[in-house]
Design an enzyme around this catalytic site. Structure first.
Site, PDB file in Angstrom:
ATOM      1  N   PHE A 157      11.598  -6.909  -4.786  1.00  0.00           N
ATOM      2  CA  PHE A 157      11.143  -8.207  -4.290  1.00  0.00           C
ATOM      3  C   PHE A 157      10.755  -9.056  -5.489  1.00  0.00           C
ATOM      4  O   PHE A 157       9.794  -8.739  -6.195  1.00  0.00           O
ATOM      5  CB  PHE A 157       9.951  -7.982  -3.363  1.00  0.00           C
ATOM      6  CG  PHE A 157       9.418  -9.199  -2.656  1.00  0.00           C
ATOM      7  CD1 PHE A 157       9.951  -9.596  -1.431  1.00  0.00           C
ATOM      8  CD2 PHE A 157       8.363  -9.920  -3.184  1.00  0.00           C
ATOM      9  CE1 PHE A 157       9.435 -10.694  -0.755  1.00  0.00           C
ATOM     10  CE2 PHE A 157       7.838 -11.018  -2.515  1.00  0.00           C
ATOM     11  CZ  PHE A 157       8.377 -11.408  -1.300  1.00  0.00           C
ATOM     12  N   GLY A 158      11.513 -10.113  -5.744  1.00  0.00           N
ATOM     13  CA  GLY A 158      11.292 -10.925  -6.927  1.00  0.00           C
ATOM     14  C   GLY A 158      10.585 -12.228  -6.634  1.00  0.00           C
ATOM     15  O   GLY A 158      11.213 -13.187  -6.159  1.00  0.00           O
ATOM     16  N   THR A 216       8.354  -3.913  -9.063  1.00  0.00           N
ATOM     17  CA  THR A 216       8.474  -2.497  -8.714  1.00  0.00           C
ATOM     18  C   THR A 216       9.862  -2.216  -8.145  1.00  0.00           C
ATOM     19  O   THR A 216      10.391  -3.002  -7.355  1.00  0.00           O
ATOM     20  CB  THR A 216       7.400  -2.122  -7.681  1.00  0.00           C
ATOM     21  OG1 THR A 216       6.117  -2.311  -8.263  1.00  0.00           O
ATOM     22  CG2 THR A 216       7.542  -0.672  -7.242  1.00  0.00           C
ATOM     23  N   GLU A 247      -0.269  -8.593  -6.029  1.00  0.00           N
ATOM     24  CA  GLU A 247      -0.255  -9.132  -4.665  1.00  0.00           C
ATOM     25  C   GLU A 247      -1.562  -9.846  -4.322  1.00  0.00           C
ATOM     26  O   GLU A 247      -2.085  -9.756  -3.216  1.00  0.00           O
ATOM     27  CB  GLU A 247       0.065  -8.018  -3.660  1.00  0.00           C
ATOM     28  CG  GLU A 247       1.450  -7.436  -3.902  1.00  0.00           C
ATOM     29  CD  GLU A 247       1.836  -6.388  -2.884  1.00  0.00           C
ATOM     30  OE1 GLU A 247       1.396  -6.491  -1.732  1.00  0.00           O
ATOM     31  OE2 GLU A 247       2.589  -5.465  -3.242  1.00  0.00           O
ATOM     32  N   THR A 265      -4.864 -11.588  -6.924  1.00  0.00           N
ATOM     33  CA  THR A 265      -6.002 -11.158  -7.728  1.00  0.00           C
ATOM     34  C   THR A 265      -7.299 -11.269  -6.927  1.00  0.00           C
ATOM     35  O   THR A 265      -7.354 -11.908  -5.868  1.00  0.00           O
ATOM     36  CB  THR A 265      -6.128 -12.013  -8.993  1.00  0.00           C
ATOM     37  OG1 THR A 265      -6.433 -13.366  -8.604  1.00  0.00           O
ATOM     38  CG2 THR A 265      -4.841 -12.003  -9.809  1.00  0.00           C
TER      39      THR A 265
END
Length: 397
Positions: A142-143, A177, A376, A378
């Site tokens: 997932f970019g 990831t 995802e 901070t």
């Protein structure tokens, strides 16, 4: 029979609040399946993988996770398990109790890449990709995050322009990831019509995904940069059902929900290590678990651990009822990851010097959670989400 005459169940140190009473037999069976898989396939090797900074056999692991229904677990159809949100959360907890990198593999596959295609894709895209991804035969990534734009995705520089009926995609994504082993990437880019998502086969000319090395967190995980150098895509590569940031942000909200559960898995593993160690490590002639200061640490950790699990369960029930708001997911991620890190750090003090050894899981979980704390969303972003919800005033700008 009066309430006073009933026999109370014994106190369970592993479930002091009796949260398991909220789970049905299917929930418990799914949890046991994932726990057993992790114990057999991850725990015997994870310290070595972490020390070497690698995740060997990731494709085999993905296929095995697919075989137990852990990929795209809460999605319906297309070979997905169709599990409840609570069941998916329980799986995330067990996977992260093994290692955050394993839970990240599953989260990115199911809650980001598969979820984006399932929710926003065409029927043709769903049929093409989802069955293979659910089986673990195809790994997805997932970019969204870029080298210079993390918390501010609206400022991304990746751009897709129309060229006849095709799209031409150019840009870079960072800290992705699964990137180097993925067969498909969901990439978000600016277009003349707004931010759009694209389903990108990773064998497309111009696409590359060099792996990021020298990490001191999530070492047993594949993390990559995505480089798109004028990648030409057909017209039907775009996700047709969404335009704008609500697309990627809704995917992130779904993945953050899994983190709410997963962080408690890392915390549980560290806490259990501290409890076991306190019973056997002797100082001044008796186990350190018999000292008041140690017991105070254990009690405080147990309170935060099981409060966090109870919070995750509550959010899961809300998700299953279609009532979970993004602000509530921010509430869960902010609290549970923050408390999980503190539990790991306190556990380390109980283990003393042994706490930094890979013979025990504590330092590995602590360093992994430093990444979970900021990816995802901070801490600051989730604080501002809640601040805006509480006051009605937008402090982001």
């Amino acid at each position: 029979m009066s309430a006073s005459s009933r026999t109370l169940p014994p106190f369970d140190p592993t479930d002091p609040l009796g949260i398991d009473d909220l789970l049905d037999p299917e929930d418990l069976a799914i949890r046991e399946t994932v726990r057993t898989w992790a114990a057999d396939r991850v725990l015997p090797h994870i310290a070595e993988w972490y020390e070497k900074g690698e995740l060997p056999g990731i494709r085999d692991l993905a296929r095995e996770l697919g075989s137990i229904g852990a990929l795209g677990m809460s999605l319906q159809g297309y070979g997905c398990a169709g599990a409840s949100a609570v069941q998916y959360g329980l799986a995330c907890l067990e996977l992260e109790a093994a290692d955050s990198g394993i839970r990240s593999l599953v989260s990115v596959q199911g809650s980001l890449a598969m979820y984006a295609i399932h929710r926003f894709g065409s029927e043709e895209q769903k049929q093409c990709w989802l069955p293979g991804m659910a089986a673990g035969e195809i790994i997805g990534c997932f970019g969204l995050t870029e080298p210079d734009h993390g918390s501010d995705p609206a400022s991304m520089r990746t751009f897709a322009k129309k060229d006849g009926t095709d799209w031409v995609l150019t840009g870079r994504k960072m800290w992705i990831t699964n990137g180097s082993v993925a067969g498909v990437a969901v990439v978000w880019a600016h277009t003349d019509d707004g931010i759009r998502g694209f389903v990108v086969p990773t064998d497309a000319p111009g696409f590359s995904a060099p792996e990021i090395k020298h990490k001191w967190s999530l070492r047993a995980s594949v993390t990559s940069e995505l480089v798109m150098d004028e990648v030409r895509l057909p017209a039907d590569a775009v996700l047709p059902e969404v335009t704008g940031l609500k697309g990627p942000l809704s995917c992130l909200s779904h993945a953050r929900y899994g983190i709410v559960w997963g962080a408690m898995g890392a915390a549980r593993s560290s806490f259990e290590a501290a409890v076991a160690y306190s019973k056997t490590r002797e100082q001044f002639g008796r186990p350190i678990g018999g000292f008041q200061l140690t017991q105070a640490k254990l009690a405080d950790m147990a309170v935060e651990l099981h409060k966090g699990i109870l919070l995750a369960h509550h959010l899961g029930r809300r998700m299953d009822a279609g009532r979970l708001r993004p602000e509530q997911v921010s509430f869960g991620k902010l609290n549970n990851v923050r408390e999980a890190i503190e539990i790991c750090r306190t556990s380390r003090t109980i283990l003393g010097a042994n706490g930094i050894s890979l013979e025990y899981p504590v330092m590995r979980h602590a360093t992994n959670l430093e990444s979970v704390l900021t990816y995802e969303g901070t801490v600051e972003m989730h604080q501002l989400v809640l601040g805006k919800a509480l006051t009605g005033i937008d402090a982001f700008r």
